[in-house]
Scaffold this motif. Structure first.
Motif, PDB file in Angstrom:
ATOM      1  N   GLN A   1       0.824  -1.206   0.000  1.00 31.10           N
ATOM      2  CA  GLN A   1       0.000   0.000   0.000  1.00 31.10           C
ATOM      3  C   GLN A   1       0.860   1.258   0.000  1.00 31.10           C
ATOM      4  OE1 GLN A   1      -2.587  -0.397   3.379  1.00 31.10           O
ATOM      5  NE2 GLN A   1      -3.669  -2.180   2.548  1.00 31.10           N
ATOM      6  N   ILE A   2       1.948   1.249   0.774  1.00 30.72           N
ATOM      7  CA  ILE A   2       2.855   2.400   0.801  1.00 30.72           C
ATOM      8  C   ILE A   2       3.495   2.602  -0.569  1.00 30.72           C
ATOM      9  CG2 ILE A   2       4.979   3.309   1.844  1.00 30.72           C
ATOM     10  CD1 ILE A   2       4.261   1.780   4.393  1.00 30.72           C
ATOM     11  N   VAL A   3       3.915   1.504  -1.193  1.00 29.98           N
ATOM     12  CA  VAL A   3       4.520   1.592  -2.524  1.00 29.98           C
ATOM     13  C   VAL A   3       3.531   2.155  -3.524  1.00 29.98           C
ATOM     14  CG1 VAL A   3       5.425   0.206  -4.428  1.00 29.98           C
ATOM     15  CG2 VAL A   3       6.194  -0.240  -2.096  1.00 29.98           C
ATOM     16  N   HIS A   4       2.287   1.698  -3.456  1.00 38.30           N
ATOM     17  CA  HIS A   4       1.266   2.195  -4.382  1.00 38.30           C
ATOM     18  C   HIS A   4       0.972   3.672  -4.146  1.00 38.30           C
ATOM     19  CE1 HIS A   4      -2.263   2.144  -6.958  1.00 38.30           C
ATOM     20  NE2 HIS A   4      -2.961   2.699  -5.977  1.00 38.30           N
ATOM     21  N   ALA A   5       0.973   4.100  -2.884  1.00 37.41           N
ATOM     22  CA  ALA A   5       0.680   5.497  -2.567  1.00 37.41           C
ATOM     23  C   ALA A   5       1.738   6.433  -3.130  1.00 37.41           C
ATOM     24  CB  ALA A   5       0.565   5.674  -1.056  1.00 37.41           C
TER      25      ALA A   5
END
Length: 501
Positions: free
Chosen positions: A132-136
């Motif tokens: 999720q952090i990578v996608h954000a």
């Protein structure tokens, strides 16, 4: 010049990499996610965001200057000993390495675990949270602050769906960018192939070179049997290339030994500069020798050993060798591949250990260098000088603490010249001295011998008499042989007498 980023939880720009000081040092001022309620949220989460890691550019002119889109990365670390401060410092160093490799650091997270998860390094739940952090951040790559097993890398890639590399691959990439000499390039390629060999990954049936049954192009009976898959073919070619590189490096080693033996034959003492990367080794070498070696505020700016001539106050010649910088968790492939640099250290008469006194953790850097040197036979018997560099920007309290730990250390600054003469005197005092004392009369027609004595011996007394130049000196065994052939040092006969070993 300072680069800044906008923290995900705060709109306040946080300065990260200070090009006025050291590339590994971060601005301690921070009022983002660790302040107030944010701190409590971080305490409840084992996957902890680390501030002060981003190198994302906000200045449009800098983006236009680079004329390319830098790779966006997220950093990940696992703390197994409970020391979160050391984990954060290691992650900041990883951010500096990633910046040196030419990427934009978007975020960094730390997780406290008893040991890394054998499957996905973080655990399945935290791996999904990382995704999720990578996608954000629309990141392209995740860099792990450790060496991953091939299975861990594949499993983590399957969860977060972007490229995953580890600390070793990042350092190897930086070395590949900076290698200039033929030997350096060969050593880097060998290290990369050693790292790649167990990490090759097949991509399905289209990569196969094995014969099948009737469905395999109609080959049918008689075509089945031992074949070779594409991945096996790649492994065989990699092994062949590694064998060729080892032969080439061995041949280059002979030329290095020839040059080194020439210096040893002429009894030229050797001083080798060691230290953490970006500690100021090349700058100090330039001041002492006027060598003009590349100086850059970047990690691993110097890879190939550089040898320059220097002189003591008394005019005695010695060599000063600038070596590759050390770093925590230096890949074992590089320790083996860069044996040439470490060989220079093993054959040195004096080790000049340069320490960045302006860094947040200079003691950790000293321990990292000593840890690598411990694997080299005979280095612990060589005299070591610790030079605390960058004294002009270092905190005086930190310098005092370092002097308490290492009372013999020399505080130096290339910027204002502080301590340079003291360092030269310390080097001169530790250089090996010739062991044979001679008292001889050199005829005036042998001025070449007088010149040689001034170059390679320690002159204790010199006077001019009717029969020639009267000299008392300490000489090496090799120089004594030259004087003996000239008939000047035969004990009890001729012009001189000899004593000593």
């Amino acid at each position: 010049m300072k680069e800044s980023f906008i923290n995900a939880k705060s709109s306040r720009p946080i300065h990260v990499l200070s090009h006025d000081g050291t590339a590994l040092q971060a601005d301690p001022a921070y009022s983002g996610s660790w302040a107030g309620d944010g701190f409590e949220r971080e305490q409840r989460s084992s996957l902890r965001r680390v501030p002060g890691l981003s190198t994302e550019l906000t200045d449009v002119t800098e983006v236009e200057y680079r004329q390319l889109r830098l790779e966006r990365v997220v950093l990940v670390g696992v703390v197994t000993d409970g020391n979160m401060q050391a984990g954060e410092e290691s992650l900041r160093e990883l951010a500096a390495l990633a910046h040196t490799a030419g990427s934009t650091v978007c975020d960094g997270v730390l997780q406290r675990r008893t040991y890394p998860d054998p499957a996905t390094y973080l655990g399945s739940g935290k791996a999904r949270e990382l995704a999720q952090i990578v996608h954000a951040h629309s990141a392209d790559t995740v860099i792990v602050d450790s060496e991953l097993a091939p299975s861990q890398r594949r499993a983590l890639e399957d969860v977060i769906d972007v490229k995953v590399i580890d600390r070793t691959a990042l350092i190897l990439d930086i070395f590949a960018q900076h290698a200039r000499s033929r030997e350096g390039k060969a050593q880097v390629e060998l290290a990369q192939l050693e790292y790649l060999l167990p990490r090759l990954r097949g991509w399905g049936e289209s990569m196969s070179r094995q014969a099948g049954g009737r469905v395999a192009g109609g080959a049918g009976i008689g075509s089945r049997g031992p074949g070779e898959t594409k991945i096996e073919l790649d492994r065989r070619r990699i092994r062949q290339r590694m064998a060729k590189l080892r032969r080439e490096i061995a041949q280059m080693k002979n030329s290095r030994q020839t040059r080194r033996q020439g210096r040893q034959k002429n009894a030229v003492p050797s001083v080798v500069i060691l230290g953490y990367t970006n500690a100021g080794k090349s700058s100090l070498m330039n001041v002492v020798t006027g060598a003009g070696v590349l100086v850059e505020n970047a990690l691993f700016a110097t890879l190939d050993p550089t040898v320059r001539r220097a002189y003591t106050r008394s005019g005695r010649e010695y060599t000063l060798t600038d070596t590759v910088g050390f770093v925590r968790n230096l890949p074992t492939q590089l320790i083996e591949a860069f044996r040439s640099t470490l060989e220079e250290a093993a054959d040195a008469d004096v080790l000049l250990h340069v320490v960045d006194a302006a860094h947040d953790d200079p003691l950790g850097q000293i321990d990292a260098v000593h840890h690598v040197l411990a694997d080299i036979d005979g280095v612990h018997e060589i005299s070591e000088i610790i030079a605390l560099s960058k004294a002009d920007i270092a905190d005086p309290v930190n310098i005092a603490l370092l002097r308490t730990r290492y009372p013999e250390a020399v505080v130096v600054s290339v910027a204002d010249g502080r301590g340079i003469e003291e360092l030269r005197d310390r080097i001169e005092s530790l250089l090996p001295h010739p062991t044979i004392s001679v008292d001889l009369l050199v005829p005036y027609d042998r001025g070449d011998l007088v010149h040689r004595l001034h170059e390679d011996a320690e002159i204790l007394m010199q006077s001019y008499e009717s029969g020639g130049t009267h000299m008392r000196a300490r000489v090496t065994h090799e120089l004594w042989g030259v004087l003996h052939q000239a008939g000047l040092v035969e004990a009890g006969r001729g012009y001189g007498e000899v004593s000593g070993e």
